[in-house]
Design a protein around this motif. Structure first.
Motif, PDB file in Angstrom:
ATOM      1  N   UNK A  19       2.469  -6.126  12.792  1.00 26.32           N
ATOM      2  CA  UNK A  19       3.772  -5.977  13.801  1.00 26.32           C
ATOM      3  C   UNK A  19       5.003  -5.513  12.864  1.00 26.32           C
ATOM      4  N   UNK A  20       5.243  -6.507  11.971  1.00 32.37           N
ATOM      5  CA  UNK A  20       6.436  -6.099  11.177  1.00 32.37           C
ATOM      6  C   UNK A  20       6.406  -4.832  10.292  1.00 32.37           C
ATOM      7  N   UNK A  21       5.134  -4.812   9.761  1.00 24.55           N
ATOM      8  CA  UNK A  21       5.020  -3.610   9.105  1.00 24.55           C
ATOM      9  C   UNK A  21       4.958  -2.364  10.012  1.00 24.55           C
ATOM     10  N   UNK A  22       4.594  -2.195  10.988  1.00 26.34           N
ATOM     11  CA  UNK A  22       4.643  -1.016  12.147  1.00 26.34           C
ATOM     12  C   UNK A  22       6.204  -0.954  12.479  1.00 26.34           C
ATOM     13  N   UNK A  23       6.828  -2.033  12.339  1.00 28.69           N
ATOM     14  CA  UNK A  23       8.458  -1.739  12.881  1.00 28.69           C
ATOM     15  C   UNK A  23       9.192  -1.201  11.670  1.00 28.69           C
ATOM     16  N   UNK A  24       8.630  -1.612  10.717  1.00 29.14           N
ATOM     17  CA  UNK A  24       9.496  -1.041   9.267  1.00 29.14           C
ATOM     18  C   UNK A  24       9.282   0.131   8.919  1.00 29.14           C
ATOM     19  N   UNK A  25       7.802   0.683   9.323  1.00 31.16           N
ATOM     20  CA  UNK A  25       7.505   1.851   8.957  1.00 31.16           C
ATOM     21  C   UNK A  25       8.187   2.873  10.030  1.00 31.16           C
ATOM     22  N   UNK A  26       8.309   2.509  11.419  1.00 35.87           N
ATOM     23  CA  UNK A  26       9.241   3.340  12.360  1.00 35.87           C
ATOM     24  C   UNK A  26      10.545   3.681  11.678  1.00 35.87           C
ATOM     25  N   UNK A  27      11.173   2.885  10.896  1.00 31.07           N
ATOM     26  CA  UNK A  27      12.492   2.837  10.336  1.00 31.07           C
ATOM     27  C   UNK A  27      12.490   3.781   9.095  1.00 31.07           C
ATOM     28  N   UNK A  38       9.245   7.422   2.218  1.00 29.69           N
ATOM     29  CA  UNK A  38       8.568   6.271   1.764  1.00 29.69           C
ATOM     30  C   UNK A  38       6.949   6.511   2.168  1.00 29.69           C
ATOM     31  N   UNK A  39       5.924   5.894   1.412  1.00 28.40           N
ATOM     32  CA  UNK A  39       4.925   6.107   1.824  1.00 28.40           C
ATOM     33  C   UNK A  39       4.243   4.489   2.058  1.00 28.40           C
ATOM     34  N   UNK A  40       3.203   4.261   3.136  1.00 23.70           N
ATOM     35  CA  UNK A  40       3.000   2.863   3.713  1.00 23.70           C
ATOM     36  C   UNK A  40       1.499   2.986   2.883  1.00 23.70           C
ATOM     37  N   UNK A  54       9.285   6.687  -4.329  1.00 24.42           N
ATOM     38  CA  UNK A  54       9.383   7.204  -5.875  1.00 24.42           C
ATOM     39  C   UNK A  54      10.643   7.650  -6.078  1.00 24.42           C
ATOM     40  N   UNK A  55      11.420   7.914  -5.063  1.00 27.74           N
ATOM     41  CA  UNK A  55      13.054   8.446  -5.557  1.00 27.74           C
ATOM     42  C   UNK A  55      13.872   7.929  -4.365  1.00 27.74           C
ATOM     43  N   UNK A  56      14.667   6.789  -4.570  1.00 25.71           N
ATOM     44  CA  UNK A  56      14.485   5.747  -5.956  1.00 25.71           C
ATOM     45  C   UNK A  56      13.331   5.085  -5.966  1.00 25.71           C
ATOM     46  N   UNK A  57      12.870   4.670  -7.239  1.00 30.15           N
ATOM     47  CA  UNK A  57      11.659   3.772  -7.112  1.00 30.15           C
ATOM     48  C   UNK A  57      11.992   2.344  -6.736  1.00 30.15           C
ATOM     49  N   UNK A  58      11.475   2.276  -5.404  1.00 33.01           N
ATOM     50  CA  UNK A  58      11.594   0.985  -4.680  1.00 33.01           C
ATOM     51  C   UNK A  58      10.317   0.797  -3.997  1.00 33.01           C
ATOM     52  N   UNK A  59       9.915  -0.496  -4.154  1.00 31.02           N
ATOM     53  CA  UNK A  59       8.650  -1.053  -3.279  1.00 31.02           C
ATOM     54  C   UNK A  59       9.278  -2.044  -2.504  1.00 31.02           C
ATOM     55  N   UNK A  60       8.632  -1.964  -1.299  1.00 35.99           N
ATOM     56  CA  UNK A  60       9.021  -3.119  -0.293  1.00 35.99           C
ATOM     57  C   UNK A  60       7.813  -3.596   0.289  1.00 35.99           C
ATOM     58  N   UNK A  61       7.710  -5.062  -0.004  1.00 40.48           N
ATOM     59  CA  UNK A  61       6.571  -5.809   0.619  1.00 40.48           C
ATOM     60  C   UNK A  61       6.884  -6.680   1.828  1.00 40.48           C
ATOM     61  N   UNK A  62       6.197  -6.559   2.716  1.00 40.93           N
ATOM     62  CA  UNK A  62       6.387  -7.479   4.164  1.00 40.93           C
ATOM     63  C   UNK A  62       5.429  -8.537   3.796  1.00 40.93           C
ATOM     64  N   UNK A  63       5.850  -9.775   3.696  1.00 38.92           N
ATOM     65  CA  UNK A  63       5.063 -10.912   3.594  1.00 38.92           C
ATOM     66  C   UNK A  63       5.064 -11.864   4.807  1.00 38.92           C
ATOM     67  N   UNK A  64       3.875 -12.022   5.230  1.00 41.16           N
ATOM     68  CA  UNK A  64       3.444 -13.004   6.014  1.00 41.16           C
ATOM     69  C   UNK A  64       3.331 -14.257   5.674  1.00 41.16           C
ATOM     70  N   UNK A  65       2.884 -15.316   6.602  1.00 40.63           N
ATOM     71  CA  UNK A  65       2.636 -16.582   6.249  1.00 40.63           C
ATOM     72  C   UNK A  65       1.551 -16.954   5.316  1.00 40.63           C
ATOM     73  N   UNK A  66       0.931 -16.137   4.994  1.00 41.18           N
ATOM     74  CA  UNK A  66      -0.092 -16.177   3.692  1.00 41.18           C
ATOM     75  C   UNK A  66       0.506 -16.377   2.492  1.00 41.18           C
ATOM     76  N   UNK A  67       1.581 -15.471   2.583  1.00 41.56           N
ATOM     77  CA  UNK A  67       2.293 -15.655   1.293  1.00 41.56           C
ATOM     78  C   UNK A  67       2.970 -16.766   0.835  1.00 41.56           C
ATOM     79  N   UNK A  68       2.949 -17.969   1.782  1.00 47.66           N
ATOM     80  CA  UNK A  68       3.703 -19.195   1.559  1.00 47.66           C
ATOM     81  C   UNK A  68       2.727 -20.262   0.682  1.00 47.66           C
ATOM     82  N   UNK A  69       1.564 -19.866   0.489  1.00 46.08           N
ATOM     83  CA  UNK A  69       0.663 -20.606  -0.189  1.00 46.08           C
ATOM     84  C   UNK A  69       1.203 -20.628  -1.885  1.00 46.08           C
ATOM     85  N   UNK A  70       0.969 -21.615  -2.498  1.00 46.80           N
ATOM     86  CA  UNK A  70       1.584 -21.596  -3.897  1.00 46.80           C
ATOM     87  C   UNK A  70       0.706 -20.807  -4.896  1.00 46.80           C
ATOM     88  N   UNK A  71      -0.619 -20.634  -4.432  1.00 47.62           N
ATOM     89  CA  UNK A  71      -1.384 -19.823  -5.322  1.00 47.62           C
ATOM     90  C   UNK A  71      -1.080 -18.254  -5.119  1.00 47.62           C
TER      91      UNK A  71
END
Length: 101
Positions: A19-27, A38-40, A54-71
């Motif tokens: 859902x977060x990715x869909x909302x950001x994509x709309x923006x 931007x490309x998704x 690519x112009x400017x060179x920016x990557x946006x990552x939308x992290x969900x709960x699984x990104x809280x794991x230490x590994x």
């Protein structure tokens, strides 16, 4: 013609966005953010990133709960270093808000 694995993975991920990715994509789609395109779910440096400009060179990552794991955090940090070595600024958005890696 067979595509590299990251291209096939990107295609699958576009079909199962959060859902977060869909909302950001709309923006950010159709050059709505300062005219930046931007490309998704796009391959960058051997990884599939959530959003890339690519112009400017920016990557946006939308992290969900699984990104809280230490590994996963270690994997994400290494991935960020590889992508930044290609000249991109990496921004991560998670439950705690946006942060720059």
């Amino acid at each position: 013609m067979k595509h590299p694995p990251e291209v096939e993975r990107a295609r699958r991920l576009r079909q199962t966005q959060s859902v977060a990715e869909k909302l950001l994509w709309q923006r950010v789609r159709k050059n709505q953010l300062n005219g930046w395109g931007f490309r998704r779910q796009s391959p960058v440096a051997g990884f599939v990133v959530d959003f890339v400009s690519h112009k400017p060179a920016i990557v946006v990552e939308v992290d969900g709960p699984r990104h809280d794991d230490q590994e996963q955090k270690i994997f994400d940090a290494n991935r960020t270093r590889v992508i930044e070595a290609q000249g991109f600024l990496v921004l991560r958005e998670g439950a705690g808000g946006a942060r720059r890696n």
